[in-house]
Design an enzyme around this catalytic site. Structure first.
Site, short mmCIF file in Angstrom:
data_model
loop_
_atom_site.label_atom_id
_atom_site.label_comp_id
_atom_site.label_asym_id
_atom_site.label_seq_id
_atom_site.Cartn_x
_atom_site.Cartn_y
_atom_site.Cartn_z
N TYR A 1 -68.10 -30.21 56.49
CA TYR A 1 -68.34 -31.03 57.69
C TYR A 1 -67.03 -31.47 58.35
O TYR A 1 -66.79 -31.19 59.53
CB TYR A 1 -69.17 -32.24 57.26
N LYS B 1 -60.63 -40.22 44.08
CA LYS B 1 -59.81 -40.40 45.30
C LYS B 1 -58.61 -41.28 45.01
O LYS B 1 -57.49 -40.99 45.41
CB LYS B 1 -60.65 -41.03 46.43
N SER C 1 -60.74 -41.97 51.08
CA SER C 1 -61.95 -42.62 51.58
C SER C 1 -61.81 -44.13 51.53
O SER C 1 -61.12 -44.67 50.65
CB SER C 1 -63.12 -42.19 50.68
N TYR D 1 -66.60 -40.87 41.73
CA TYR D 1 -66.12 -40.22 42.97
C TYR D 1 -64.94 -41.00 43.56
O TYR D 1 -63.88 -40.45 43.86
CB TYR D 1 -67.27 -40.12 43.99
N GLY E 1 -74.63 -50.70 44.16
CA GLY E 1 -73.25 -50.27 44.48
C GLY E 1 -72.88 -50.44 45.94
O GLY E 1 -71.71 -50.31 46.29
N THR F 1 -63.80 -45.93 50.39
CA THR F 1 -64.39 -46.34 49.13
C THR F 1 -63.33 -46.89 48.16
O THR F 1 -63.65 -47.68 47.27
CB THR F 1 -65.18 -45.16 48.50
C1 UD1 Z 1 -71.17 -43.81 51.50
C2 UD1 Z 1 -70.63 -43.66 50.10
C3 UD1 Z 1 -69.12 -43.81 50.15
C4 UD1 Z 1 -68.52 -42.82 51.13
C5 UD1 Z 1 -69.16 -43.04 52.50
C6 UD1 Z 1 -68.60 -42.07 53.52
C7 UD1 Z 1 -72.42 -44.46 48.63
C8 UD1 Z 1 -72.88 -45.56 47.74
N1 UD1 Z 1 -71.24 -44.67 49.25
O1 UD1 Z 1 -70.86 -45.09 51.91
O2 UD1 Z 1 -68.56 -43.64 48.88
O3 UD1 Z 1 -67.13 -43.00 51.20
O4 UD1 Z 1 -70.57 -42.87 52.37
O5 UD1 Z 1 -69.49 -41.15 53.99
O6 UD1 Z 1 -73.06 -43.44 48.78
N2 UD1 Z 1 -78.48 -46.97 54.35
C9 UD1 Z 1 -79.82 -47.27 54.47
N3 UD1 Z 1 -80.73 -46.27 54.23
C10 UD1 Z 1 -80.37 -44.99 53.89
C11 UD1 Z 1 -78.98 -44.70 53.78
C12 UD1 Z 1 -78.07 -45.71 54.01
O7 UD1 Z 1 -80.18 -48.39 54.77
O8 UD1 Z 1 -81.25 -44.14 53.67
C13 UD1 Z 1 -77.50 -48.03 54.64
C14 UD1 Z 1 -76.55 -48.35 53.47
O9 UD1 Z 1 -77.11 -49.33 52.64
C15 UD1 Z 1 -75.30 -48.82 54.22
C16 UD1 Z 1 -75.31 -48.00 55.52
O10 UD1 Z 1 -76.66 -47.55 55.68
O11 UD1 Z 1 -75.40 -50.17 54.56
C17 UD1 Z 1 -74.41 -46.78 55.46
O12 UD1 Z 1 -74.71 -46.02 54.31
P1 UD1 Z 1 -74.05 -44.60 54.03
O13 UD1 Z 1 -74.14 -43.74 55.25
O14 UD1 Z 1 -74.61 -44.05 52.76
O15 UD1 Z 1 -72.50 -44.93 53.85
P2 UD1 Z 1 -71.77 -45.96 52.84
O16 UD1 Z 1 -72.72 -46.67 51.99
O17 UD1 Z 1 -70.82 -46.77 53.64
#
Ligand code: UD1
Length: 349
Positions: free
Chosen positions: A11, A152, A124, A148, A293, A126
């Site tokens: 991507y 990093k 990241s 993960y 997490g 993260t």
């Molecule tokens: C995720 C990764 C992180 C990575 C980042 C970059 C996890 C725990 N963390 O972070 O390590 O660096 O992507 O791409 O996977 N959400 C929902 N419903 C969903 C999916 C997400 O409510 O089905 C919410 C999450 O709780 C969060 C926000 O959307 O508040 C963004 O989530 P996501 O896109 O997964 O990114 P990160 O959690 O920031």
């Protein structure tokens, strides 16, 4: 002289290569296509009209790396190859350490052997763990909370040691916030192999009818509307950040770390609303419990990249939604998965 992009079919990689080709660089792609497809590189070729050399190899194959470095004059490396699913990394930590650390060490060893000392590394946000305050600056304390993230952080530390041992290196560590969106052509974009973990790919799959409804992971966070807040950045802006970092690397030596984000935070509810408004599609959703997490709020202070790299993100949240949607609606299941994965690909697209 060429720029080697590891993980170039993915991507971030495919979008970065478009911007590098547009800027006139010669590109060599190294990818094992474990989580990507040769089709994305064919599309990069169609978009840019430019050729690139492609090696379908794994970083852990020493002979393959040797071939890439001995057959080409490589000026710099943009290292994006790696595994990135947080949940999977908790279940299979050794796989993550093997790929993301051993593969990376093999790459750095090959670079050292061939005196290629210019590197852009994809890290990241993260690595900041749970930040005490926002916006997040590069000198905030670092603490990864899963394998993960630890890979990093460990690679960042390895790079500091490497630079200490040899000041001829020029290294930029880029800490990405939340890349979303797609190339405006709608021809390339994020294409998770399974059910997406990340918010926007999930939303677009709901919008296109492949998934029923979005679960909002928690509405009881201490944020404006109780849902998680993140710094979403258009993948094309992110790609342009790599070009700027590369230019910096080519012109000087040193080790620098940059946040690549917009500096703005949007909640999950705001993203759903922005998507519904710009794309004219309702996203069925319900509130469920917090995802283990997850943190409440994360957004960057991108001032350092602006000052030192002369880079800033310019694309709006609306553009991010529209571009994600254009990509998803143009590419139904499997469209972009043409091209055999196991076939030995060493070709020019
Ligand atoms: C995720 C990764 C992180 C990575 C980042 C970059 C996890 C725990 N963390 O972070 O390590 O660096 O992507 O791409 O996977 N959400 C929902 N419903 C969903 C999916 C997400 O409510 O089905 C919410 C999450 O709780 C969060 C926000 O959307 O508040 C963004 O989530 P996501 O896109 O997964 O990114 P990160 O959690 O920031």
């Amino acid at each position: 002289m060429s720029i080697l992009v590891t993980g170039g079919a993915g991507y971030i990689g495919s979008h970065t290569i478009i911007e590098l080709l547009n800027a006139g660089y010669e590109i060599i792609v190294l990818d094992n296509f474990s989580n990507s497809y040769p089709e994305s590189l064919k599309r990069v070729h169609e978009i840019t009209g430019r050729d690139m050399k492609v090696y379908a190899i794994n970083l852990l194959e020493k002979d393959g790396l040797e071939e890439v470095f001995s057959e080409n004059k490589i000026q710099a490396v943009i290292h994006l190859a790696g595994m990135k699913a947080v949940g999977e990394s908790v279940e299979k930590p050794l796989k993550y350490y093997q790929n993301n650390l051993s593969g990376t060490l093999a790459l750095f060893q090959a670079m050292q052997k061939y005196s290629v000392k210019k590197l852009v590394f994809s890290s990241s946000a993260t690595v900041y763990g749970t930040p005490k305050t926002v916006p997040i600056k590069e000198d905030f304390p670092l603490k990864a909370t899963n394998p993960y993230g630890r890979t990093k952080l460990m690679v960042e530390e390895i790079l500091h040691d490497l630079y200490q041992s040899d000041n001829d290196w020029s290294i930029s560590i880029l800490r990405y916030f939340n890349p979303i969106g797609a190339h405006p052509s709608g021809m390339i974009g994020e294409d998770p192999a399974d059910i997406p973990n990340n918010l926007v790919p999930y939303i677009t799959k709901v919008a296109v009818g492949e998934l029923d409804e979005l679960k909002v992971f928690g509405a009881d966070y201490p944020t404006k509307d109780g849902t998680g807040v993140r710094d979403y950045i258009h993948v094309v802006d992110l790609a342009l950040g790599h070009v700027k970092a590369l230019e910096w690397n080519l012109s000087t030596t040193g080790l620098h770390t940059y946040n690549l984000g917009t500096g703005k935070g949007y909640s999950v509810m705001e993203i759903i609303q922005a998507f519904e408004k710009t794309c004219g599609i309702k996203i069925p959703h319900s509130i469920s419990k917090r995802r283990p997490g997850d943190i409440a709020i994360s957004f960057a202070d991108p001032a350092k990249a602006e000052k030192e790299l002369n880079w800033s993100a310019s694309r709006s949240i609306e553009e991010m939604c529209v571009d994600s949607w254009r990509w998803q609606s143009n590419n139904r299941v499997g469209d972009n998965k043409k091209g055999k994965k196991d076939e030995e690909i060493e070709a020019t697209f």
